[in-house]
Design an enzyme around this catalytic site. Sequence first.
Site, short mmCIF file in Angstrom:
data_model
loop_
_atom_site.label_atom_id
_atom_site.label_comp_id
_atom_site.label_asym_id
_atom_site.label_seq_id
_atom_site.Cartn_x
_atom_site.Cartn_y
_atom_site.Cartn_z
N ARG A 199 -15.59 26.90 9.13
CA ARG A 199 -16.86 26.38 9.65
C ARG A 199 -17.22 25.14 8.84
NH1 ARG A 199 -18.76 26.14 5.08
NH2 ARG A 199 -20.67 25.39 6.04
N ASP A 231 -24.49 18.23 11.62
CA ASP A 231 -23.47 18.62 12.60
C ASP A 231 -23.39 17.63 13.74
OD1 ASP A 231 -24.50 21.19 11.18
OD2 ASP A 231 -22.52 21.68 11.98
C1 LIG Z 1 -20.60 19.27 6.07
S1 LIG Z 1 -20.79 20.71 7.02
C2 LIG Z 1 -22.02 20.29 8.13
C3 LIG Z 1 -22.82 21.49 8.59
O1 LIG Z 1 -22.02 22.61 9.12
C4 LIG Z 1 -22.69 23.84 8.78
O2 LIG Z 1 -22.85 24.69 9.89
P1 LIG Z 1 -21.91 26.02 10.05
O3 LIG Z 1 -21.83 26.67 8.70
O4 LIG Z 1 -22.64 26.86 11.08
O5 LIG Z 1 -20.59 25.49 10.56
C5 LIG Z 1 -24.04 23.38 8.30
O6 LIG Z 1 -24.89 23.03 9.39
C6 LIG Z 1 -23.65 22.15 7.53
O7 LIG Z 1 -24.71 21.40 7.08
#
Ligand SMILES: CSC[C@H]1O[C@H](OP(=O)(O)O)[C@H](O)[C@@H]1O
Length: 348
Positions: free
Chosen positions: A55, A241
């Site tokens: 992720r 994101d």
């Molecule tokens: C540099 S990672 C950007 C972003 O991704 C994460 O979301 P997730 O853990 O659900 O994939 C989070 O929003 C980070 O800030």
Amino acid sequence: MSTNPNDVNSAAAPFFWTEQGLRVLDQRLLPGQVAYEVFDSAAGVAEAIATMRVRGAPAIGIAAAFGVVLGARVRYRENPADWRAALEQDMKILAASRPTAVNLFWALERMGAALDDIQGDPYPPLLALAQQIHDDDLAANHRMGELGADLVQGSSGLLTHCNTGSLATGGYGTALGVVRSAYRRGVKNIYAGETRPWLQGARLTVWELNQDRIPATLIADSAAAWLMKSGAVQWVIVGADRIAANGDAANKIGTYSLAVLARQHGVRFMVVAPTSTVDWNTANGEAIEIEQRDPRELLPECYLAQDSVIKGWNPVFDVTPAHLIDAIVTERGVVLNPSVDAMRAIRG
Ligand SMILES: CSC[C@H]1O[C@H](OP(=O)(O)O)[C@H](O)[C@@H]1O
């Protein structure tokens, strides 16, 4: 195994490319278990993304690029004369894995654009392109780390949210890359929010910082306002994101409330993301699709019973309007007080 965040072979790397396939660190099990699984197909990588084994917006894009490589190897072996249509179906499965992080679609578009120039076996050129995407992200993170550290120079405390480190990127990190660089320049008070409900902060960010021996303080999400009121932090630093053309930024749920609190308390707010996270085709944050995940990730077990009348609402991103953002740091430069016009400075 090295824990050096500059080294893609650090313990915090989200995956490694191997001839067998993409060896993925299952982030659902951290910090208690460091466990890997090898995925050898595009559908397998899509599953790893959808289930959040891997992720983090940039890491999702890089993993998807390797997913295309795996799909190309399978499809070419199946039918060397006509592999492209089947591979494009694989790419649709990868595109459907998660909706918000634009890096996924950016990476698939880059891989798709390369197909026209391929003669013969697609595996070697697509593998080289996926590895280039990975290397470029790591280089971008080091560049952003220094640009962001320039902005926070002299601060005594920083607060970050979610996980934006090596685990979420091609290495070093976006917002956590700025934290790493700022720490080296003397900023010593690092705070990390736990980031309910998936606990990326409590389970991943402080695990990374501990691996690096960077002292940090974990706080409950609900303690952020009180921390800011205390004057302990001068900047909130987060990832993204998807950043719209006007600078509105989608990020982990809870980011918007941190931005409102920061403005209330005179704390500056920084978003750190490579330009692969900027979606020039989306005018503003209203148009960004916010992923809703299974409420079972939120609800205590006892409310999952059939007779329970309790539901969960589990949006996993929110959108911070540009007017609450003091700086957007990208590898192409810093956008202060983001707006449509200001964002043009980082458009390639
Ligand atoms: C540099 S990672 C950007 C972003 O991704 C994460 O979301 P997730 O853990 O659900 O994939 C989070 O929003 C980070 O800030």
